[in-house]
Structure formats: structure tokens, C-alpha cells
Design a protein around this motif. Structure first.
Motif, mmCIF file in Angstrom:
data_model
loop_
_atom_site.group_PDB
_atom_site.id
_atom_site.type_symbol
_atom_site.label_atom_id
_atom_site.label_comp_id
_atom_site.label_asym_id
_atom_site.label_seq_id
_atom_site.Cartn_x
_atom_site.Cartn_y
_atom_site.Cartn_z
ATOM 1 N N THR A 163 0.847 -1.185 0.000
ATOM 2 C CA THR A 163 0.000 0.000 0.000
ATOM 3 C C THR A 163 0.884 1.236 0.000
ATOM 4 O O THR A 163 1.747 1.382 0.861
ATOM 5 C CB THR A 163 -0.907 0.023 1.246
ATOM 6 O OG1 THR A 163 -1.734 -1.136 1.216
ATOM 7 C CG2 THR A 163 -1.794 1.254 1.249
ATOM 8 N N SER A 186 1.881 8.895 -2.290
ATOM 9 C CA SER A 186 0.748 8.032 -2.618
ATOM 10 C C SER A 186 0.472 8.081 -4.123
ATOM 11 O O SER A 186 0.150 7.071 -4.734
ATOM 12 C CB SER A 186 -0.508 8.444 -1.841
ATOM 13 O OG SER A 186 -0.836 9.789 -2.099
ATOM 14 N N ARG A 195 -13.081 6.768 -6.141
ATOM 15 C CA ARG A 195 -13.025 5.309 -5.879
ATOM 16 C C ARG A 195 -11.909 4.961 -4.897
ATOM 17 O O ARG A 195 -12.102 4.153 -3.998
ATOM 18 C CB ARG A 195 -12.760 4.541 -7.176
ATOM 19 C CG ARG A 195 -13.856 4.638 -8.191
ATOM 20 C CD ARG A 195 -14.830 3.486 -8.075
ATOM 21 N NE ARG A 195 -15.930 3.711 -9.002
ATOM 22 C CZ ARG A 195 -17.033 3.003 -9.040
ATOM 23 N NH1 ARG A 195 -17.199 1.986 -8.210
ATOM 24 N NH2 ARG A 195 -17.980 3.264 -9.899
ATOM 25 N N LEU A 196 -10.733 5.555 -5.090
ATOM 26 C CA LEU A 196 -9.598 5.223 -4.224
ATOM 27 C C LEU A 196 -9.874 5.680 -2.794
ATOM 28 O O LEU A 196 -9.490 5.029 -1.829
ATOM 29 C CB LEU A 196 -8.312 5.868 -4.744
ATOM 30 C CG LEU A 196 -7.782 5.324 -6.080
ATOM 31 C CD1 LEU A 196 -6.529 6.077 -6.508
ATOM 32 C CD2 LEU A 196 -7.475 3.825 -5.997
ATOM 33 N N ARG A 197 -10.579 6.798 -2.660
ATOM 34 C CA ARG A 197 -10.890 7.290 -1.321
ATOM 35 C C ARG A 197 -11.976 6.471 -0.641
ATOM 36 O O ARG A 197 -11.957 6.298 0.584
ATOM 37 C CB ARG A 197 -11.366 8.732 -1.406
ATOM 38 C CG ARG A 197 -10.222 9.691 -1.374
ATOM 39 C CD ARG A 197 -10.766 11.072 -1.264
ATOM 40 N NE ARG A 197 -9.717 12.003 -0.958
ATOM 41 C CZ ARG A 197 -9.823 13.294 -1.202
ATOM 42 N NH1 ARG A 197 -10.922 13.772 -1.751
ATOM 43 N NH2 ARG A 197 -8.847 14.106 -0.889
ATOM 44 N N PRO A 233 -9.861 2.839 0.731
ATOM 45 C CA PRO A 233 -8.436 3.220 0.727
ATOM 46 C C PRO A 233 -7.467 2.048 0.699
ATOM 47 O O PRO A 233 -6.334 2.213 0.284
ATOM 48 C CB PRO A 233 -8.267 4.012 2.024
ATOM 49 C CG PRO A 233 -9.615 4.232 2.585
ATOM 50 C CD PRO A 233 -10.579 3.315 1.923
ATOM 51 N N VAL A 288 -5.787 -0.833 -6.442
ATOM 52 C CA VAL A 288 -6.033 0.163 -7.494
ATOM 53 C C VAL A 288 -6.674 -0.512 -8.707
ATOM 54 O O VAL A 288 -7.589 0.027 -9.336
ATOM 55 C CB VAL A 288 -4.699 0.838 -7.904
ATOM 56 C CG1 VAL A 288 -4.900 1.750 -9.103
ATOM 57 C CG2 VAL A 288 -4.107 1.611 -6.729
ATOM 58 N N ALA A 294 -10.316 -0.778 -8.387
ATOM 59 C CA ALA A 294 -10.994 0.519 -8.571
ATOM 60 C C ALA A 294 -11.152 0.803 -10.062
ATOM 61 O O ALA A 294 -12.207 1.259 -10.518
ATOM 62 C CB ALA A 294 -10.191 1.623 -7.895
ATOM 63 N N ALA A 334 -2.284 -1.288 -3.457
ATOM 64 C CA ALA A 334 -3.277 -0.249 -3.143
ATOM 65 C C ALA A 334 -2.601 1.104 -2.994
ATOM 66 O O ALA A 334 -1.383 1.190 -2.815
ATOM 67 C CB ALA A 334 -3.994 -0.612 -1.850
ATOM 68 N N THR A 335 -3.401 2.141 -3.074
ATOM 69 C CA THR A 335 -2.918 3.506 -2.857
ATOM 70 C C THR A 335 -3.884 4.231 -1.941
ATOM 71 O O THR A 335 -5.085 4.295 -2.241
ATOM 72 C CB THR A 335 -2.816 4.263 -4.204
ATOM 73 O OG1 THR A 335 -1.719 3.721 -4.945
ATOM 74 C CG2 THR A 335 -2.571 5.745 -3.991
ATOM 75 N N THR A 336 -3.378 4.722 -0.817
ATOM 76 C CA THR A 336 -4.219 5.473 0.119
ATOM 77 C C THR A 336 -3.954 6.952 -0.063
ATOM 78 O O THR A 336 -2.871 7.441 0.272
ATOM 79 C CB THR A 336 -3.902 5.051 1.574
ATOM 80 O OG1 THR A 336 -4.057 3.629 1.677
ATOM 81 C CG2 THR A 336 -4.854 5.722 2.548
#
Ligand SMILES: [Zn+2]
Length: 375
Positions: free
Chosen positions: A164, A211, A312-314, A317, A321, A324, A367-369
């Protein structure tokens, strides 16, 4: 690898039979030359089902399926024609259809497909139709689909790993209509540079983890790495030979929201059987994943895609990705074929095509937060 008598034109691939986690399927797409002309050979592997090496006449090199050529407001064709073309072309790939349907049955929405396409045929795998005439959908909507470049083979022996990225957002936004993206960047608390070269300098200086790295600018596609450029200033050749220390240390999702930014080339000047592009260069420089466009995306649709992605990413979290991106495609997928002469239906297809033109390169579970916004 291809059977004896076939000559693979792309770089050497790692062994598709190597162990990988359940639910991750790998599809290798390899250009070959036979007495019957150029074909693409396919070979697939999942925990539950294998697609044996196949290269029948139905897999001859297609002359007109590249979505970057089909959907272009100056040089393209009716989106209705492109829709019918891609659907009908997909249906003749019987073995691939069978294998993908098996995987869907076995893994459902948990299926992650990694496509390692080393051809220069420009096949838009996100727009491969899977299913029967009236009952089916596009692969990029049905499946968590990621693309994989030779770079990643060397660096990431385990595509099933998950990381992440969280931290700051840095961005470059070119002038004109793209300036509308500044509101999204402000909401993310992004540092925004005034030139693309300045952004690359920021990525090369030590700093906190990232991020996301976002760029909105024009892209010019050529099949020469010196001439394939972003913002008229930064070429694939420039990025090919650059080190980006902060990106290497702090990962991050790189999204280059520019026409053609997701395409890969073989540069004839080098003739070294090496696939190049912004995706390859930035993944090699340390990006977790790379989002780029496979063709020319309309201005308004490019702005809309950024907003959709951030939302979507928010909302999830820690979710991958790649999921999403699949979910955005699902929201815009069109599964009812238009009539070839219906101009209104053709225009209505543009949001669908522009959404599916965004390709994701990287591992399926990363993932990306994003930073918490002001709202
Ligand atoms: Zn499986």
C-alpha cells in the motif's frame, strides 16, 4: 515458449508455469512469424486451468483493432463501427474465450488477470469481448485486469504480493482545459510544479513517501523513443535514462493523464527487441503502478476520469487500485451492440471507449491510500 519452428519476436518471457497465488491468472501474448504470416500466440496459466500454447489462423496479426487508431476524433472511425469490430474480432478467439470463462466460473470477482503482451499489435485487451452474442461483457469490466511489462518480470517475481502506497501527492498540470484538475489536486493537498521537468526534479530529491504522482498534459505518440513525448518536452528516451530517487524510495501510483501515455513501442532505431514506453520507464524508476491512456482521450472525459478515480480510491483506501479501475469500467461498460449506422448511438459510446482506454500496469493487489481531502 512457442514450439519449435516458431520465432518469438518479443523479449524473453519468464516461465508462466512458475508458482503464483490462487486467483491470479497470467496470459502471455507473443508475436510469432510463420509461413502463414504474423500471428500472436497465447498461453495462459492459473491455479485451476491452463490455456495450452495456441496460435491458429484466427490469431493472425489484426490490422485494425488498436483503440488508439479506432477512436480518434480526426483519424478514427465511428465508435459504433469500432464497437462491432472489437466484439466480432474477440468472438473468433475460441480457446481464449473458453479458458477465460472457466476462470470466471472458478474465481468469480476474485479473479485477477495479468496480461503480458510483448507484441506490437496494439491489441486492447481491456476491450476483449467475453461471452455469447447477447450475453457477455468486456474483459476490462468483468475481470481485474493488469498489464505487465518486461521490467516488472525482473523486479517483481511475485505478482501476487500486495503493498500500500500512502503519503503525499505531487503533480504537474499543463495549461488550458487541464487546469480544471487543479481543484482535485488542491483537495488532495498536492504539491503542483510549473513544468514537467520540475516535477521530475521533485521526484529525484529525497522526500516523504508518495501516494500518487499525477500529470495532466498533452502526449504525442511516435514509435521512436526520442519522439514519443509528453508536454512536448519529456520523451520516453529522457525517462529511460533517468533516476528518480524519491519515487524509488517511496513508491506511489503514477497516473499520466495524457493521450497515448500508456502505449508501448519497439524502437526500430535500436532494434533491440525491447518494449519501451512511459509505463516501463516509470515502473522501473520505482512507481508501484502506472495508469496511462492507450489513445487520444477527450478533454472532458480525461477530467472526469481523474475525479472518478480519486473518488473510488478514497471510498476504499486499502482496496487494490486495479479493482478501482475495473469498477470504473463497470460503471461505463456498454453491453448492447449499437446499430452500425446509428450516429446517436455511436456518439453515446464515447464515455465507454474513453474509460476503457485507460490501462493499468502493475501488480493486481497493490493499493494507494490518498490523503484525506478537505471535504
Ligand atoms: Zn485458478
Amino acid at each position: 515458449m512457442p514450439p519449435e519452428g516458431f520465432v518469438g519476436l518479443g523479449p524473453t518471457l519468464v516461465d508462466a508455469d512458475a508458482a503464483h497465488p490462487a486467483g491470479i491468472a497470467i496470459l502471455d501474448v507473443i508475436a510469432i512469424q510463420t509461413e502463414d504470416g504474423q500471428h500472436f500466440g497465447l498461453r495462459g496459466n492459473c491455479c485451476c486451468s491452463t490455456l495450452p500454447w495456441t496460435a491458429p489462423p484466427q490469431q493472425r496479426r489484426p490490422n485494425k483493432v488498436n483503440v488508439g487508431d479506432l477512436i480518434d476524433k480526426d483519424r478514427g472511425e465511428s465508435p459504433a463501427h469500432a464497437y462491432l469490430r472489437l466484439k466480432n474480432w474477440s468472438r473468433t478467439k475460441k480457446e481464449l474465450q473458453r479458458w477465460l470463462r472457466d476462470l470466471r466460473t472458478n474465481h468469480g470477482d476474485g479473479l485477477a488477470l495479468i496480461v503480458r503482451d510483448t507484441t506490437d499489435y496494439g491489441i486492447p485487451w481491456e476491450l476483449f469481448w467475453l461471452g455469447e452474442d447477447d450475453d457477455g461483457d468486456w474483459l476490462g469490466s468483468l475481470v481485474t485486469l493488469t498489464r505487465w511489462v518486461a521490467t516488472c518480470h525482473d523486479q517483481e517475481p511475485s505478482p501476487g504480493g500486495a503493498a500500500t502506497a500512502s503519503g503525499e501527492v505531487v503533480a504537474y498540470i499543463a495549461g488550458g482545459a487541464m487546469q480544471a484538475d487543479l481543484a482535485v489536486m488542491e483537495d488532495l493537498g498536492a504539491s503542483v510544479t510549473t513544468t514537467l521537468w520540475e516535477l521530475l526534479e521533485v521526484l529525484d530529491e529525497p522526500g516523504p513517501p508518495l501516494s500518487m504522482v499525477y500529470t495532466a498534459c498533452h502526449g504525442t505518440f511516435r514509435d521512436k523513443s526520442i519522439e514519443f513525448v509528453l508536454d512536448d518536452t519529456v520523451s520516453v528516451a529522457d525517462l529511460d535514462s533517468i533516476g528518480l530517487k524519491r519515487l524509488a524510495a517511496g513508491g506511489g501510483l503514477v497516473f499520466v493523464n495524457a493521450c497515448h501515455s500508456g502505449r508501448l513501442i519497439y524502437d526500430d532505431d535500436y532494434n533491440d527487441a525491447t518494449q519501451r514506453g512511459f509505463a516501463d520507464a516509470l515502473l522501473r524508476a520505482g512507481a508501484h503502478g502506472f495508469i496511462g491512456a492507450l489513445g487520444r482521450v477527450g478533454e472532458g472525459q480525461a477530467r472526469r476520469y481523474l475525479r472518478d478515480l480519486v473518488e473510488r480510491l478514497r471510498s476504499r483506501p486499502l482496496a487494490p487500485v486495479a479493482e478501482a479501475i475495473r469498477d470504473i469500467r463497470r460503471a461505463y461498460s456498454v453491453t448492447t451492440a449499437p446499430r452500425s449506422n446509428d450516429a446517436d448511438a455511436a456518439r453515446a459510446l464515447l464515455p465507454f471507449f474513453y474509460t476503457f482506454m485507460y490501462a493499468y500496469y502493475g501488480r493486481p493487489y497493490d493499493a494507494t491510500t490518498l490523503p484525506v481531502g478537505k471535504q
